[in-house]
Design an enzyme around this catalytic site. Structure first.
Site, short mmCIF file in Angstrom:
data_model
loop_
_atom_site.label_atom_id
_atom_site.label_comp_id
_atom_site.label_asym_id
_atom_site.label_seq_id
_atom_site.Cartn_x
_atom_site.Cartn_y
_atom_site.Cartn_z
CD GLU A 1 -4.16 -6.32 7.55
OE1 GLU A 1 -5.36 -6.21 7.87
OE2 GLU A 1 -3.58 -5.49 6.81
N GLY B 1 -4.12 -2.13 -0.86
CA GLY B 1 -3.28 -1.79 -2.00
C GLY B 1 -3.07 -0.30 -2.08
CG HIS C 1 -4.56 -2.37 7.44
ND1 HIS C 1 -4.39 -3.05 6.26
CD2 HIS C 1 -4.52 -1.06 7.12
CE1 HIS C 1 -4.24 -2.20 5.26
NE2 HIS C 1 -4.32 -0.97 5.76
CD GLN D 1 -9.73 3.39 -0.12
OE1 GLN D 1 -9.04 3.26 -1.14
NE2 GLN D 1 -9.25 3.95 0.99
CG ASN E 1 -0.83 2.31 4.85
OD1 ASN E 1 -0.76 3.49 4.50
ND2 ASN E 1 -0.13 1.34 4.27
CB CYS F 1 -7.07 -1.16 3.30
SG CYS F 1 -6.20 0.39 3.24
CB SER G 1 -0.92 0.03 1.23
OG SER G 1 -1.74 -1.10 1.23
#
Ligand SMILES: Nc1ncnc2c1ncn2[C@@H]1O[C@H](COP(=O)(O)OP(=O)(O)O)[C@@H](O)[C@H]1O
Ligand SMILES: Nc1ncnc2c1ncn2[C@@H]1O[C@H](COP(=O)(O)OP(=O)(O)O)[C@@H](O)[C@H]1O
Ligand SMILES: [Mg+2]
Ligand SMILES: [Mg+2]
Lengths: 382, 1078
Positions: free
Chosen positions: A361, A233, A359, A264, A302, A260, A49
């Site tokens: 994860e 990404g 995130h 979108q 992020n 993320c 990303s």
């Protein structure tokens, strides 16, 4: 560590910050962003990303514990440069397999130390993220300005093609069911998926197929997967027309979950709009409220873009599960960011699926939301 | 879940006197809690025995009780005030233990008081090592292997399983008291015995040793909806084996990978849930093996702690304030982050700087004690520093300690220094820096010290390039909880050095308006001789400056204090108190706006020492001038002044070196009091009786002393009554705040002796003379602000001992005793207000002859310093103080003793052994105690005197006479009170053994005749009133609140509030008529 020659960061508005070069002696241009996480620098630079971006670390000492294979979020460094206040190599840390700066250098990534990163961050906070570059002193400002000007802006930028795999791959965890093919099959639309996402899926006994972002809906549906995972990404989701189109073809066919950028893309596929945040969310301390449980989770973030709330506002006023009417039926707000009250997630009501902006994860960051993977998998189980 | 409306009145317990392991941080947290709860509309009832705290200021609570923190008095307060809830998590271990006792004895149930903030089971689970271990096991977390023992036999049996070395830890003690590292079998037996004794429940834990592993602490907060955040991670630079309170620590953690750190974070959250702390902050400690990445839970504290105060200051996240809100029902997300004003408290602070904390030790004050560091906390204070890099922060923190005497390692060889690292000592970092300067490698030091190589690499850089962290230009940055992601509203700053770039120079973050600023210099780290009292004064100065509509600017480096709360001043600079650092701040403060001046009077000797340098740099000082300070502090100038005014002082001489000292001794006359110049708290001060004694002293103290340091010799006035006066002077008028008579005779440092206000046995004439002398001194010295004068009344005549042109240790005590905020008044005077304008009644110098008597008693840390003599002398050794307020002196004295942790017994056996000159007085003590039913035992000489007067007495063997001797008696628990006055010097004399046994056994031990008599009277008095002494509410004593009604939450509190708003407007309800008692 041998901090040697002078270097500087130049922003497109002409603001300059001096420091010393501490990795590859080359220059880099791109979007200058900052992350407020205090640890996890290796995870950050290898997170796809960050492609196209120069990362400013707000924590002064970066590199303290060196690097190790276990902390790779992909196979290489995607960030274009590291901007630091007081870099360390950390090669003698007990867990270090190599030094941080030595590794950056070997990978050809420039880095700078000695920069007043706090001043830089305050500038970006006020002026917004912008293009800029990291230059060795041997490049003069005039040249540097030209290099920056030649770099396309992040708005409208498709960067997923840079990070997406060339070919399909399939991964198994160590679990018996996954190996024997009994576990769930998950098709990931790999726009730059982080290793931690894949790891979380594998740990739950799934088989994971990573598809290049150019794959068609049919290819993604091959093997009758239990769910489709839209990955994180880089870049602007609005520039991903054909990928979004692929997602539209998957919605309603299989449960579709996004993280993320995946969130979108899912939203754009539903017909919702995205916009660029002034300076993004990057760090490991953003509070996100799960409207279903009322719990506040500390999340890893992020992203530079976000999804507009119902009615087109950028922020959510109340902690209520407001709804969107989308091309695929109703969607309900599931998560809200308590810092700036932007949309952090939604659940689809008429077709299976949903997504989160942050995130779960981690990698780096807190584990408060890892349970979301269970939620995704559970909701997708046949 | 917003605020709870079913509770109206909340009882908060403070932590009592400052002791090692429990210091000013609980004033900071208590103050935050009081403020927040009252803002939320609750009534606050507060009990704390420590007068030197801001929290016991009458404005802070609706009802304040300066009473012993014991179940009896607190139960009385509960009965009187009928609070709905008790919040016990802000007063340290003391409050937690007390709350537990009140619940166990049924008081809370009886009066329907709900425990909030931490429930009973959670407290028990976290504090009872056995229950905690079970809870951890159930939650799947690991702890060091261990065995719990409640007897020596069990402990010895356990040794086979655990092996040596091992860690012995008593349950329910503070700061690891009574515990230790056993490396040998005999050490093991000794520590086990001590630990069983120290634990209030007689339980110890024997842990497998993980010495050398990394030690980490996480500050965790949880709300009612089970949302949990980690406020801060703290890494101990000293590995496991050095108590976190004695370790150099750094925030955030530096050496863990993100993945390992996240595991710690997960475990900390698991711990707080498993223990069941529903709301509030907790501290969880871990040991981490850096090689194997194994994580062990060490302990958790289900309350606000020293580390949470540090974490609050380190991040800007006010843990105590938020804990108080959580306790009354709020959720984290419903509370604002004050610093940003935009974001909620349900987040984790992220910081873009490095914070280093350094402990401050006081081993030099306890000769004979072992100065190695272990699992049992020994430091008396701490300094914190913030820098953009570890090296910046470390260097700042090091200089913030203000050591009197830097360790001198030049003579030690490399091998000796390396070896010294194996058992950590207070000077270990100096040794490491020295070794690096000598070219020793990181690995060699790592092997001996087990310190993580990351830190060693930093220290090496610092040793070899000490100037490197200050490369660039000085600038000020802000602490903002969010690494600049959001604009900060709260001006909390630290200095850094940054590279100027792009022709812009460096960025400054100081935002100030056009109001003139007043810079207040704080007191730095707490140490013996300079404690929380001075912080109290600085905070009052800040309040006053703000009241006068100027910007209060605070500079200090002590993370424990109220002064370093970002709420206290308009701008807080967390900086060392050295001339250079202070001038840096002043330069920033002068940039574009006016600096009205700097206040150096309130932070004790620390800022006073900077006065000359600041003045030379052209910085305006407020109040007493540098010239006047020098006049009071320079012995010969001050001596000349006394002579001119016709006041007596003990004969004295000053000497530049040892020979001169010997030469002058005869002229001055023995006994002599000797000391080096410019020291606070009587450092290195001793009484010598002969040339041999003096020579011995000079050999010990002067040889290594700096050549420029003068030696002072004073005639020691034996058996004199010491008197302390705090006065206010504006250059024209003098106003006497309080006259205190010491209980112990002169020769016991004023900071260590008990004192009484009003004086209980000085005649009117003497008081008048004291007033007149004080007035003349204040005016002649040229004091503008506060003056403290110490006198000795010797053979009926008044002698001036010293005059300190600054706030003294007793200012908070006097303010609370008389109900007048002296420090605030002084600050006004320094800013130009005249005493005449303060509407203080004219003839009020006699203040204090009111309807109550206040006694201050010192609290001594002898139990922490094994091997040190538990004896009072001219060198100050106490860490804190308590106050007892009552309607008569004996009762006030008894309360003060109880509050100090040594309640006087009401029956039993009294042991008396006094030096020859005290024999007559010993009889008086024996008489009183005999009359109330005590059995009297005494050593031979004393016994003879007593029995001659017809009082039955049993004579005991001296130690040399064989068992059972006096120490056996004390150790068996057969003695309830000891009166033992020293026979002069003689280390390890019987006296030493007696006092030591008393301290270890927790038996009240009075080492002066005066204190012995006071104690005897107090016992007699208590025995004649069958019930416990009545508790007194400060607001009622000072007439700002009418006596409490029995109905809770009655209307009578409404007007209490308006009076609080203007404490000065309502004259204290003291009797103006001086009527000496006794
Ligand atoms: N098993 C152990 N091995 C080595 N050191 C230990 C062990 N347990 C505790 N310690 C050390 O002792 C100190 C005090 O122990 P702790 O349990 O935190 O008690 P306290 O309640 O006094 O804080 C710790 O800070 C740590 O450095
Ligand atoms: N000449 C003296 N005779 C008897 N006692 C004295 C004399 N001078 C000082 N003392 C005692 O020593 C203590 C410390 O001395 P002081 O001058 O007050 O030093 P400090 O600056 O440490 O307060 C006093 O509180 C007093 O008890
Ligand atoms: Mg501890
Ligand atoms: Mg004194």
């Amino acid at each position: 560590m041998s901090a040697s020659s002078g270097a500087y960061v130049l922003l497109e508005d002409g603001t300059r910050f001096d420091g010393e070069s501490c990795a590859a002696e080359t220059h880099a241009v791109g979007e200058v962003v900052f992350t407020t996480g205090m640890s996890g620098y290796q995870e950050s630079v290898t997170d796809p990303s960050f492609a196209g971006q120069l990362i400013t670390f707000t924590y002064p000492h970066i590199g303290n514990y060196g690097i190790s294979a276990a902390a790779m979020e992909s196979e290489r460094i995607w960030a274009r440069a590291a901007i630091m206040r007081d870099a360390r190599d950390g090669e003698d840390a007990p867990s270090a397999e190599r030094g941080w700066l030595a590794w950056l250098k070997d990978c050809g990534i420039p880095a700078i130390t000695g920069v007043d990163t706090r001043a830089l961050v305050r500038h970006i906070r006020e002026a917004g993220s912008m293009r800029g570059g990291l230059f060795p002193a041997s490049i003069d400002e005039q040249q540097a300005r030209e290099l920056i000007a030649a770099e396309p802006a992040m708005d409208g930028r498709n960067l997923v093609e840079v990070v997406t795999p060339k070919q399909l791959s399939e991964l198994y965890g160590s679990d018996a069911p996954a190996r024997s093919g009994e576990g769930m099959l998950i098709s990931v639309l790999d726009t730059g998926v982080k290793a931690s996402i894949v790891r979380n899926l594998l740990e739950r006994g799934a088989r994971v197929r990573l598809h290049p972002c150019t794959s068609s809906a049919e290819q993604l549906l091959d093997g009758d997967p239990d769910m489709i995972m839209l990955a994180n990404g880089p870049g602007d989701p609005a520039a991903l027309g054909y990928v979004v189109e692929t997602v539209r073809q998957l919605l309603g066919v299989k449960p579709v979950w996004g993280i993320c950028l995946g969130h979108q893309m899912l939203c754009r596929a539903l017909g919702l709009e995205t916009f660029k945040l002034p300076f993004g969310h990057r760090g490991a301390n953003h509070p996100v409220k799960d409207l279903a449980t009322g719990r506040v989770e500390i999340t890893s973030q992020n992203h530079g873009f976000a999804v507009l709330a119902p009615g087109g506002a950028k922020t959510i006023e109340h902690d209520e599960p407001v709804r969107w009417e989308t091309d695929f039926g109703a969607a309900v707000l599931s998560h809200v960011n308590l810092y700036d009250r932007t949309v952090e997630g939604l659940t689809l009501l008429d077709v299976p699926g949903g997504s989160v902006q942050y995130h779960p994860e981690a990698g780096p960051g807190p584990h408060d939301s890892v349970h979301l993977f269970d939620r995704f998998l559970h909701a997708s189980a046949k | 879940m917003p605020r709870r409306n079913d509770i109206k009145r909340i009882l908060i317990l403070g932590s009592g006197p400052i002791v090692i392991g429990q210091a000013a941080e609980f004033d900071y947290s208590g103050v935050q809690a009081c403020r927040v709860l009252r803002q939320e509309g609750y009534e606050v009832v507060l009990v704390n025995s420590n007068p030197a705290t801001i929290m016991t200021d009458p404005e802070l609570a609706d009802a304040t009780y300066i009473e012993p923190l014991l179940p009896g008095p607190v139960a009385q307060v509960i009965e009187r005030e009928r609070p709905d809830a008790l919040l016990p998590t802000l007063g340290g271990q003391t409050a937690l233990n007390l709350a537990k006792a009140l619940r166990d004895d049924g008081t809370l149930d009886r009066f329907g008081v709900e425990l909030i903030g931490a429930d009973y089971n959670a407290i028990t689970c976290a504090e009872d090592r056995e229950l905690f271990r079970e809870a951890m096991q159930k939650a799947g977390l690991k702890m060091p292997t261990n065995v719990i023992a409640t007897s020596c036999e069990q402990a010895l049996a356990a040794l086979d399983q655990i092996g040596l070395p091992c860690i012995v830890r008593p349950a329910f003690t503070l700061g690891g008291r009574g515990g230790g590292i056993a490396r040998t079998a005999s050490e093991f037996r000794a520590i086990v015995a001590r630990g069983l004794e120290a634990s209030p429940i007689g339980q110890i834990l024997i842990d497998q040793s993980v010495l050398g592993w990394g030690e980490f602490e996480l500050e965790v907060m949880r709300d009612k909806a089970d949302n949990v955040v980690i406020v801060c991670s703290i890494e101990n630079v000293d590995p496991m084996g050095v108590h976190t309170g004695d370790s150099v620590t750094v925030a955030p953690q530096q050496t863990l990978t993100d993945s390992l750190y996240q595991q710690l974070r997960d475990q900390a959250i698991t711990v707080i849930r498993a223990v069941g702390v529903e709301t509030g902050g907790s501290n969880v400690q871990f040991a981490v093996n850096p090689e194997t990445e194994e994580i062990l839970v060490i302990e958790m504290n289900p309350r606000v702690s020293r580390s949470s105060a540090l974490a609050s200051k380190a991040t800007g996240f006010p843990i105590a304030k938020i804990a108080a809100r959580l306790a009354v029902g709020y959720l984290l997300e419903e509370i604002d982050n004050d610093i940003t004003g935009l974001t909620p408290a349900s987040f984790e602070p992220t910081i873009d700087y490095v914070v280093v904390k350094w402990p401050r030790f006081a081993f030099e004050k306890f000769p004979g004690s072992v100065s190695s560091l272990s699992t049992h906390m020994k430091s008396v204070g701490e300094a914190m520093a913030i820098g953009r890099t570890f090296q910046q922060a470390f260097a700042k923190a090091m200089r913030s300690r203000e050591l009197d005497k830097p360790p001198n390692l030049a003579k030690a060889g490399n091998e000796a220094l390396l070896e010294s690292l194996e058992v950590p000592a207070p000077d270990r970092y100096e040794a490491i820096l020295e070794l690096f300067r000598r070219g020793v490698e990181i690995e060699a030091i790592r092997q001996r010290s087990s310190i993580d190589p990351w830190f060693l690499r930093e220290l090496r850089q610092l040793a070899l390039h000490p100037q490197a962290p200050e490369r660039g230009v000085r600038t000020f940055k802000s602490v903002d909880t969010c690494a600049a992601e959001f604009p900060a509203r709260t001006p909390y700053h630290y200095s850094s050095f940054e590279l100027p770039s792009g022709g812009r120079g460096v960025e400054h973050e100081i935002v100030r308006g056009q109001r003139p600023s007043v810079v207040i210099l704080g007191a730095g780290p707490n140490r013996i001789g300079q404690g929380i009292e001075f912080d109290y004064c600085c905070v009052h100065a800040a309040m006053t400056v703000r009241e006068l509509e100027m910007d209060a600017v605070m500079i200090n480096c002590n993370p424990e204090t109220v002064s370093t709360d970002y709420d206290t001043s308009d701008r807080l600079y967390f900086e060392p108190l050295t001339a250079e650092d202070v001038l840096g701040v002043i330069e920033a403060e002068r940039d574009g706006a006016e600096l009205a001046g700097v206040i150096v009077q309130f932070g004790g000797q620390t800022p006073l020492k900077l006065a000359a340098a600041l003045s030379q740099a052209g910085v305006p000082l407020l109040g007493t001038s540098v010239e006047a300070i020098d006049l009071a502090e320079d012995r010969s100038r001050f001596g000349a002044l006394l002579e001119r005014l016709g006041f007596q002082a003990p004969p004295y001489a000053s000497a530049a070196n040892a020979q001169e000292a010997i030469a002058s001794a005869e002229r001055v006359g023995y006994p002599l009091l000797v000391r080096p110049s410019y020291v606070l708290g009587g450092r290195a001060m001793e009484i010598v009786y002969s040339d041999e004694g003096l020579e011995d002293y000079l050999r010990r103290e002067v040889a290594e002393q700096d050549a420029r340091n003068t030696i002072y010799l004073d005639r020691f006035l034996e058996d004199a009554v010491e008197v302390d006066v705090d006065a206010l002077c504006d250059g024209q008028d003098v106003w006497i705040g309080g006259i205190m008579q010491h209980v112990e005779e002169a020769g016991v440092h004023s900071g260590d002796s008990a004192c009484v206000l009003p004086p209980h046995s000085l005649g009117q004439e003497m008081l008048e003379q004291i007033r007149a002398t004080t007035r003349a001194l204040a005016l002649e010295i040229g004091v503008v602000g506060l003056l403290n004068v110490q006198y000795a009344v010797y053979h009926g005549e008044l002698y001036v001992i010293e005059a300190n042109p600054r706030a003294s240790r007793t200012v908070p005590f006097v303010s609370k005793a008389v109900g007048v905020p002296l420090a605030k008044l002084a600050c006004k005077v320094m800013l130009g207000t005249k005493i005449a304008e303060l509407s203080l009644p004219r003839e009020r110098e006699g203040l204090g002859f009111g309807e109550h008597v206040s006694v201050k008693e010192a609290v001594l840390p002898f139990d922490r310093f094994e091997g040190a003599d538990a004896l009072l002398g001219p060198e100050m050794r106490s860490t804190g103080e308590v106050m007892g307020i009552a309607r008569d002196f004996p009762t006030a004295f008894a309360k003060a003793q109880a509050a100090a942790g040594l309640p006087l017994p009401s029956s039993g056996t009294a042991f008396i052994s006094v030096t020859d000159s005290d024999k007559a007085g010993a009889f008086a003590i024996a008489q009183i105690l005999h009359d109330v039913g005590f059995a009297i035992v005494a050593t031979r000489g004393t016994a003879e005197t007593i029995s001659r007067m017809g009082i039955p007495v049993t004579q005991l063997n001296k130690i040399g006479d064989g068992s059972p001797h006096v120490v056996d008696w004390i150790e068996r628990g057969d003695v309830a009170i000891v009166v033992n006055t020293p026979t002069g010097s003689g280390a390890r004399s019987d006296g030493w053994e007696i006092r030591n046994a008393a301290v270890t056994r927790g038996v009240p031990c009075l080492t002066t005749l005066a204190a012995g008599i006071s104690a005897a009277r107090a016992i007699a008095r208590a025995n004649s009133n069958a019930c416990e002494p009545e508790v007194l509410c400060l607001q009622e004593l000072h007439g700002v609140r009418p006596p409490a009604a029995s109905e809770p939450g009655g209307d009578e509190h409404a007007d209490g509030h308006s009076a609080h708003a203007q404490p000065l407007a309502a004259p204290p309800a003291h009797g103006l008529e001086p009527a000496p008692r006794e």
